[in-house]
Design a protein around this motif. Sequence first.
Motif, mmCIF file in Angstrom:
data_model
loop_
_atom_site.group_PDB
_atom_site.id
_atom_site.type_symbol
_atom_site.label_atom_id
_atom_site.label_comp_id
_atom_site.label_asym_id
_atom_site.label_seq_id
_atom_site.Cartn_x
_atom_site.Cartn_y
_atom_site.Cartn_z
ATOM 1 N N VAL A 7 0.864 -1.186 0.000
ATOM 2 C CA VAL A 7 0.000 0.000 0.000
ATOM 3 C C VAL A 7 0.898 1.233 0.000
ATOM 4 C CG1 VAL A 7 -1.727 1.316 1.290
ATOM 5 C CG2 VAL A 7 -1.874 -1.178 1.197
ATOM 6 N N THR A 8 0.897 1.966 -1.100
ATOM 7 C CA THR A 8 1.814 3.096 -1.272
ATOM 8 C C THR A 8 1.171 4.450 -1.007
ATOM 9 O OG1 THR A 8 1.295 3.342 -3.621
ATOM 10 C CG2 THR A 8 3.043 1.778 -3.039
ATOM 11 N N GLY A 9 -0.149 4.498 -1.102
ATOM 12 C CA GLY A 9 -0.840 5.783 -0.993
ATOM 13 C C GLY A 9 -1.208 6.342 -2.345
ATOM 14 N N GLU A 10 -0.572 5.814 -3.383
ATOM 15 C CA GLU A 10 -0.890 6.263 -4.742
ATOM 16 C C GLU A 10 -2.279 5.792 -5.166
ATOM 17 O OE1 GLU A 10 0.845 8.322 -6.621
ATOM 18 O OE2 GLU A 10 2.305 8.492 -4.988
ATOM 19 N N GLU A 11 -2.822 4.825 -4.436
ATOM 20 C CA GLU A 11 -4.140 4.278 -4.768
ATOM 21 C C GLU A 11 -5.272 5.261 -4.442
ATOM 22 O OE1 GLU A 11 -1.520 1.021 -2.914
ATOM 23 O OE2 GLU A 11 -2.025 3.119 -2.551
ATOM 24 N N ILE A 12 -4.945 6.318 -3.717
ATOM 25 C CA ILE A 12 -5.954 7.254 -3.241
ATOM 26 C C ILE A 12 -6.600 8.008 -4.391
ATOM 27 C CG2 ILE A 12 -4.590 9.363 -2.952
ATOM 28 C CD1 ILE A 12 -6.732 7.860 -0.204
ATOM 29 N N ASP A 13 -7.842 8.425 -4.180
ATOM 30 C CA ASP A 13 -8.572 9.215 -5.181
ATOM 31 C C ASP A 13 -7.786 10.489 -5.522
ATOM 32 O OD1 ASP A 13 -10.681 11.590 -5.643
ATOM 33 O OD2 ASP A 13 -11.580 9.702 -6.311
ATOM 34 N N ASP A 15 -8.656 13.488 -6.252
ATOM 35 C CA ASP A 15 -9.130 14.699 -5.578
ATOM 36 C C ASP A 15 -8.616 14.754 -4.140
ATOM 37 O OD1 ASP A 15 -10.481 15.515 -7.825
ATOM 38 O OD2 ASP A 15 -12.403 14.656 -7.205
ATOM 39 N N VAL A 16 -8.568 13.596 -3.484
ATOM 40 C CA VAL A 16 -8.052 13.537 -2.119
ATOM 41 C C VAL A 16 -6.553 13.797 -2.131
ATOM 42 C CG1 VAL A 16 -7.736 12.084 -0.073
ATOM 43 C CG2 VAL A 16 -9.859 11.938 -1.403
ATOM 44 N N ARG A 17 -5.877 13.218 -3.103
ATOM 45 C CA ARG A 17 -4.437 13.445 -3.237
ATOM 46 C C ARG A 17 -4.150 14.940 -3.393
ATOM 47 N NH1 ARG A 17 0.290 11.554 -1.972
ATOM 48 N NH2 ARG A 17 -0.382 9.441 -2.514
ATOM 49 N N GLN A 18 -5.006 15.623 -4.154
ATOM 50 C CA GLN A 18 -4.850 17.060 -4.344
ATOM 51 C C GLN A 18 -4.974 17.800 -3.006
ATOM 52 O OE1 GLN A 18 -4.106 18.448 -7.313
ATOM 53 N NE2 GLN A 18 -4.006 20.501 -6.404
ATOM 54 N N GLU A 19 -5.934 17.381 -2.197
ATOM 55 C CA GLU A 19 -6.107 18.001 -0.882
ATOM 56 C C GLU A 19 -4.878 17.798 0.003
ATOM 57 O OE1 GLU A 19 -9.685 17.977 1.576
ATOM 58 O OE2 GLU A 19 -10.688 16.884 -0.040
ATOM 59 N N LEU A 20 -4.299 16.616 -0.106
ATOM 60 C CA LEU A 20 -3.156 16.288 0.752
ATOM 61 C C LEU A 20 -1.881 17.026 0.352
ATOM 62 C CD1 LEU A 20 -3.635 12.427 1.183
ATOM 63 C CD2 LEU A 20 -4.280 14.252 2.768
ATOM 64 N N MET A 21 -1.883 17.649 -0.802
ATOM 65 C CA MET A 21 -0.692 18.379 -1.259
ATOM 66 C C MET A 21 -0.394 19.591 -0.385
ATOM 67 S SD MET A 21 -0.917 18.107 -5.432
ATOM 68 C CE MET A 21 0.577 19.071 -5.660
ATOM 69 N N SER A 22 -1.348 19.967 0.471
ATOM 70 C CA SER A 22 -1.098 21.083 1.393
ATOM 71 C C SER A 22 -0.190 20.657 2.550
ATOM 72 C CB SER A 22 -2.427 21.597 1.957
ATOM 73 O OG SER A 22 -3.084 20.567 2.695
ATOM 74 N N LEU A 23 0.048 19.333 2.659
ATOM 75 C CA LEU A 23 0.886 18.797 3.730
ATOM 76 C C LEU A 23 2.305 18.541 3.226
ATOM 77 C CD1 LEU A 23 -1.600 16.047 5.002
ATOM 78 C CD2 LEU A 23 -1.258 18.335 5.990
#
Length: 264
Positions: A7-13, A15-23
């Motif tokens: 599980v790499t995290g690349e599987e995420i939606d 749009d959610v990945r876009q939100e997480l770019m603030s971190l």
Amino acid sequence: MPIPPEVTGEEIDPDVRQELMSLPKGLADDVARNLVMVAQLIDDEPEKAYEYSRVALRLASRVAAVREAAGFAAYATQKYSEALAEFRAARRMTGSVELWPVMADCERGLGRPERALAMAGEPEVQKLDRAGQVEMRLVAAGARRDMDQLDAAIVTLQSPELASSANHPWTARLRYAYADALLAAGREQEAREWFAKALEADKDGSTDASDRLAELDGVEFVDAFDESEGAEDDVRNEALADDAEDSEDSEDSEDAEGSEGDKS
């Protein structure tokens, strides 16, 4: 909590990945991996999904997608008060109304069907897309049933979406809810017709319409495992009976031989 290395995290939606770019990147990856675990486990192992959601929440509570995921994980484990708080937080962050139906259903879960009904009449409902409005209708009908208003629940579900012959993602569930309400009201023949319509639309098995139909038709299912166990028991019992019979025959034969020996 441990996360499988695949599980790499690349599987995420996306749009959610876009939100997480603030971190920061490392933190974003950790949050993403925990959210992937939530998505993978929420249907079959909701308690584990809930634990992963709590980790994500500790890492990034200011991300709306994290609050929403935490809300759904709490909802799946029937922690309705917690779920409602998370959904409200997500809504404040995004301004979106898409969580309105599930928020209303949380009110039902908390034993407050009248609040769910009040939400069904709020202006937010008009801002929902068609799927969201159908979901809101299902929640409102459920609230009516919670209040023992069966006829009102049936009327609530009567809509253009119910009458439509088109098959949408919500069609099977809407028809099923209508059939179930009819059955609860004692309208068995109509209920049977709508369970059949629900089954026709249920391509992915999201309802147990086939089982409900079978029950109405008086069909009884026999567990194949139990049946095979019963057959094995029968074979075992027959073998024991045969052994006992052979033993009796052997004893009779020995007695007969003994008698002849005594005579001689």
